[in-house]
Design a protein around this motif. Structure first.
Motif, PDB file in Angstrom:
ATOM      1  N   SER A 137      38.946  43.370  45.926  1.00  0.00           N
ATOM      2  CA  SER A 137      38.338  42.071  45.681  1.00  0.00           C
ATOM      3  C   SER A 137      36.863  42.085  46.063  1.00  0.00           C
ATOM      4  O   SER A 137      36.493  42.620  47.108  1.00  0.00           O
ATOM      5  CB  SER A 137      39.082  41.019  46.494  1.00  0.00           C
ATOM      6  OG  SER A 137      38.529  39.764  46.242  1.00  0.00           O
ATOM      7  N   GLY A 138      36.047  41.559  45.196  1.00  0.00           N
ATOM      8  CA  GLY A 138      34.621  41.462  45.485  1.00  0.00           C
ATOM      9  C   GLY A 138      33.835  42.696  45.098  1.00  0.00           C
ATOM     10  O   GLY A 138      32.629  42.760  45.326  1.00  0.00           O
ATOM     11  N   GLY A 172      33.076  43.675  42.161  1.00  0.00           N
ATOM     12  CA  GLY A 172      32.184  43.447  41.021  1.00  0.00           C
ATOM     13  C   GLY A 172      32.840  43.537  39.656  1.00  0.00           C
ATOM     14  O   GLY A 172      32.152  43.599  38.642  1.00  0.00           O
ATOM     15  N   LYS A 173      34.167  43.481  39.598  1.00  0.00           N
ATOM     16  CA  LYS A 173      34.867  43.632  38.312  1.00  0.00           C
ATOM     17  C   LYS A 173      34.532  42.499  37.349  1.00  0.00           C
ATOM     18  O   LYS A 173      34.188  42.729  36.190  1.00  0.00           O
ATOM     19  CB  LYS A 173      36.394  43.683  38.553  1.00  0.00           C
ATOM     20  CG  LYS A 173      36.837  44.767  39.515  1.00  0.00           C
ATOM     21  CD  LYS A 173      38.336  44.773  39.703  1.00  0.00           C
ATOM     22  CE  LYS A 173      38.881  43.526  40.368  1.00  0.00           C
ATOM     23  NZ  LYS A 173      38.496  43.365  41.787  1.00  0.00           N
ATOM     24  N   THR A 174      34.649  41.275  37.876  1.00  0.00           N
ATOM     25  CA  THR A 174      34.372  40.125  37.015  1.00  0.00           C
ATOM     26  C   THR A 174      32.912  40.121  36.577  1.00  0.00           C
ATOM     27  O   THR A 174      32.588  39.810  35.431  1.00  0.00           O
ATOM     28  CB  THR A 174      34.727  38.822  37.761  1.00  0.00           C
ATOM     29  OG1 THR A 174      36.120  38.836  38.055  1.00  0.00           O
ATOM     30  CG2 THR A 174      34.406  37.601  36.919  1.00  0.00           C
ATOM     31  N   THR A 175      32.051  40.499  37.492  1.00  0.00           N
ATOM     32  CA  THR A 175      30.631  40.555  37.149  1.00  0.00           C
ATOM     33  C   THR A 175      30.409  41.565  36.028  1.00  0.00           C
ATOM     34  O   THR A 175      29.677  41.298  35.067  1.00  0.00           O
ATOM     35  CB  THR A 175      29.820  40.950  38.394  1.00  0.00           C
ATOM     36  OG1 THR A 175      30.148  40.062  39.459  1.00  0.00           O
ATOM     37  CG2 THR A 175      28.332  40.873  38.111  1.00  0.00           C
ATOM     38  N   HIS A 222      44.581  43.340  39.586  1.00  0.00           N
ATOM     39  CA  HIS A 222      44.963  43.806  40.913  1.00  0.00           C
ATOM     40  C   HIS A 222      46.407  44.266  40.899  1.00  0.00           C
ATOM     41  O   HIS A 222      46.902  44.826  41.855  1.00  0.00           O
ATOM     42  CB  HIS A 222      44.954  42.611  41.894  1.00  0.00           C
ATOM     43  CG  HIS A 222      43.631  42.321  42.463  1.00  0.00           C
ATOM     44  ND1 HIS A 222      42.994  41.126  42.274  1.00  0.00           N
ATOM     45  CD2 HIS A 222      42.829  43.058  43.248  1.00  0.00           C
ATOM     46  CE1 HIS A 222      41.847  41.144  42.914  1.00  0.00           C
ATOM     47  NE2 HIS A 222      41.719  42.307  43.510  1.00  0.00           N
TER      48      HIS A 222
END
Ligand code: ATP
Ligand code: MG
Lengths: 377, 252
Positions: free
Chosen positions: B47-48, B50-53, B207
């Protein structure tokens, strides 16, 4: 996409309804107040405008409206008649007196004494009877408001009489003249009858009604009359405008404007605020639309359409209520002149639309600023 | 790049930060990432990281500080804004963790949104969406509103929305995260069978290691970089549903 926007609007029933109610109420309030103001102002000019046979009014120099009466000497009538370009000139006598019905009802009345010879200034529209019946001495026609005041509940029918200054005046007809600003009953009689009621006073002429000869502009005739000195001559419209200005400049319109402005601000604020809230609450779906390729232009048109639908529906309801209330009120004889000009109806709707437009623009800016990537969060 | 190039997505040296001064975070620190046509690529990582980014950058929703993104040979960053939106509308489909369905619209109408945005007439758009929903197993639900549907059904509507305009790249962010295991598995199975197509690439951020077996490739991300790529043979029930010729992604 526009269809999607309308579905979103329809789906949020609470806000949709709240906005329509806000627009309706604001439009109703503004139109109602504006109509009363317009009616009041036009009432101050109605007695002037209704004299359609004359096209100019001659008065003492300092007369500003129909309710200011200044006695004119008979010589003035002769002088006016001598002016080139005058087709005819006739006297009109206006007096206030106390009237009493057989039933004992007392009220001040306005008596208009119409020139016996020319009958210039005779009411054009009658509800009951013929206007020229007043040629007979001690007869009069009364306006609907006056009839209701003296003979409440009675049908409009000639035959009753009023006692004025110890003379018995027989009612021979019910006129359909506009309600006067003073709210007083209006009696039209012959000038002889009015003069008999006015016995002991030198006052025989209050206004001189005149008509310009064909081919001579009334304004030009007015100038010639004024050149005689000691007289004021105005076309019917000038005099009507002066009368409205005279009353309009007394501050009352301010009170109405305050109410109208409050209606505008409150209506636009509630509508705009609710709309902005609607848009903000839909930030996520709107961002999603941006992600899947809806352009800002498409969204802008969508917002414009949503706003237009809200404003149009609310304006229709509000105008409908205002018109219905106006029609209801008009059935009262004293309020018979209340009217809602379409210019006012349209103007109030446009005023509200343009102020609410600020909120629509703010909503559009909000949507334009939405970060589409936020949908992933 | 030639039209026969098998590369669908090519990211090279992508850098992206958020915030300024003290609040500045380097989220992407030189990402190199490639997805080929016909590939179902999983993007995984803590989590965090940078996948969504990264997928936002790939979709042209976020500007980068440095690096290049090419989709089917086209450089999104170099396009004028309107053209980029048009490209996204035509060639990209999206599935979100939160479904993001419009509550005001029925399942079929929701699925039709990309067509409506492209100016297809409502009737036709809804008809096409309805047909697709039926093939995704939502025959009886095309007229239902999102609030009348279960999470799995809503995600299937979202999947239809991502497929209805037959895009060349589908981007999914945690499509199964809001679903229980069985439902997630079913949705993923549908995604793998309906979305995968020789001319199309699918990126799935997840995930959920319970669905890893669907992947053709798993790209491991950590701290703003791709730290490993694991090509694997898909073990899920797939290829036979994949047709070699385009038109419908579903024609099997
Ligand atoms: N718009 C933003 N402004 C500031 N910081 C952001 C923004 N978007 C993301 N970040 C930060 O960038 C980092 C990466 O976020 P991102 O959403 O890409 O992670 P992720 O890998 O998708 O995580 P998760 O698995 O939890 O979804 C996080 O530290 C996040 O706080
Ligand atoms: Mg994420």
């Amino acid at each position: 996409m526009n269809w999607v926007g309308l579905q979103m609007l329809r789906n949020d029933r609470a806000k949709f309804a709240a906005m329509i109610v806000a627009v309706s109420m604001a439009v109703f309030l503004m139109q109602n107040q504006a109509a009363i103001l317009a009616t009041m102002l036009s009432m101050t000019a109605a007695q002037i405008r209704e004299v359609e046979d004359a096209d100019l009014w001659v008065t003492e120099p300092d007369v500003e409206c129909f309710d200011q009466v200044k006695a004119m000497r008979d010589i003035q009538l002769m002088r006016v008649r001598g002016v080139p370009g005058i087709a005819w000139a006739a006297p009109l006598l206006k007096i206030d007196a106390i009237g009493r019905s057989e039933g004992g009802r007392l009220n001040t009345v306005t008596v208009l004494g119409i020139d016996d010879v020319s009958l210039a200034g005779l009411p054009r529209r009658m509800r009951v009877g013929r206007a020229d019946a007043i040629r007979e001495l001690d007869t009069a026609i009364i306006d609907p408001g006056g009839h209701q005041l003296f003979f409440p509940g009675e049908p409009f029918r000639p035959g009753r009489s009023l006692r004025i200054r110890d003379r018995r005046i027989r009612i021979v007809g019910i006129s359909d003249v506009a309600a006067p600003f003073t709210g007083l009953p209006m009696l039209h009689t012959s000038r002889s009858t009015a003069a008999a009621l006015n016995l002991g006073e030198q006052h025989m002429t209050s206004f001189i009604l005149a008509r310009s000869a064909p081919g001579t502009p009334p304004e030009q005739v007015c100038q010639r009359i004024q050149a005689l000195g000691g007289l004021r001559a105005r076309t019917t419209e000038q005099f009507a405008a002066d009368a409205m200005w005279f009353y309009g400049s007394q501050g009352v319109p301010m009170l109405f404007m305050v109410t109208i402005t409050i209606g505008l601000i409150v209506g636009a604020a509630i509508t705009g605020q609710t709309f902005l809230m609607f848009i903000k609450e839909n930030a996520r779906p709107l961002s999603m639309l941006k992600v899947v390729g809806t352009t800002d232009r498409q969204l802008g048109i969508m917002i414009l359409l949503q706003g237009t639908v809200v404003l149009a529906l609310g304006s229709c309801f509000g105008s409908g209520i205002a018109a219905a209330v106006c029609n209801l009120v008009r059935t009262q004889p004293f309020l018979r002149s209340l009217y809602l000009p379409w210019q006012i109806a349209l103007g109030t709707c446009l005023a509200l639309a343009s102020v609410t437009g600020v909120a629509l623009y703010a909503s559009f800016r909000h949507v334009r600023g939405l970060e589409p990537a936020s949908v992933f969060r | 790049m030639s039209a026969t190039d098998s590369t669908a997505v090519r990211c090279t040296g992508i850098r992206k930060h958020f915030g300024e001064d003290e609040a500045r975070v380097e989220v992407l620190r030189g990402v190199d990432y490639t997805v080929r046509r016909g590939e179902l690529s999983f993007l995984v990582g803590p989590s965090g990281c940078g996948k969504t980014t990264l997928i936002s950058v790939i979709a042209g929703l976020l500007a980068t500080d440095a690096g290049q993104v090419h989709l089917f040979g086209r450089d999104l960053a170099g396009m004028p804004n309107d053209e980029r939106i048009l490209f996204r509308r035509t060639h990209l489909g999206f599935v979100f963790q939160q479904y993001n369905l419009l509550q005001a619209l029925t399942a079929a109408e929701n699925a039709a949104i990309p067509l409506l945005a492209a100016g297809v007439r409502r009737r036709e758009a809804v008809d096409r969406a309805t047909a697709l929903l039926e093939r995704l197993g939502l025959s009886g639900k095309t007229g239902s509103f999102p609030r009348q549907l279960s999470g799995g059904q809503q995600q299937r509507v979202a999947l239809a929305r991502a497929l209805v305009h037959e895009p060349r790249l589908i981007i999914c962010d945690e499509p199964t995260a809001a679903l229980d295991h069985a439902t997630g598995e079913a949705v993923m199975e549908l995604l793998a069978s309906a979305a995968v197509h020789p001319d199309r690439a699918v990126i799935v951020v997840t995930h959920d290691n319970r669905v890893f077996h669907f992947a053709d490739v798993i790209a491991q991300m950590d701290d703003g970089r791709i730290v490993g790529v694991d090509p694997r043979r898909r073990s899920g029930p797939v290829p036979e549903t994949v047709s070699p010729t385009p038109p419908s992604p579903l024609s099997a």
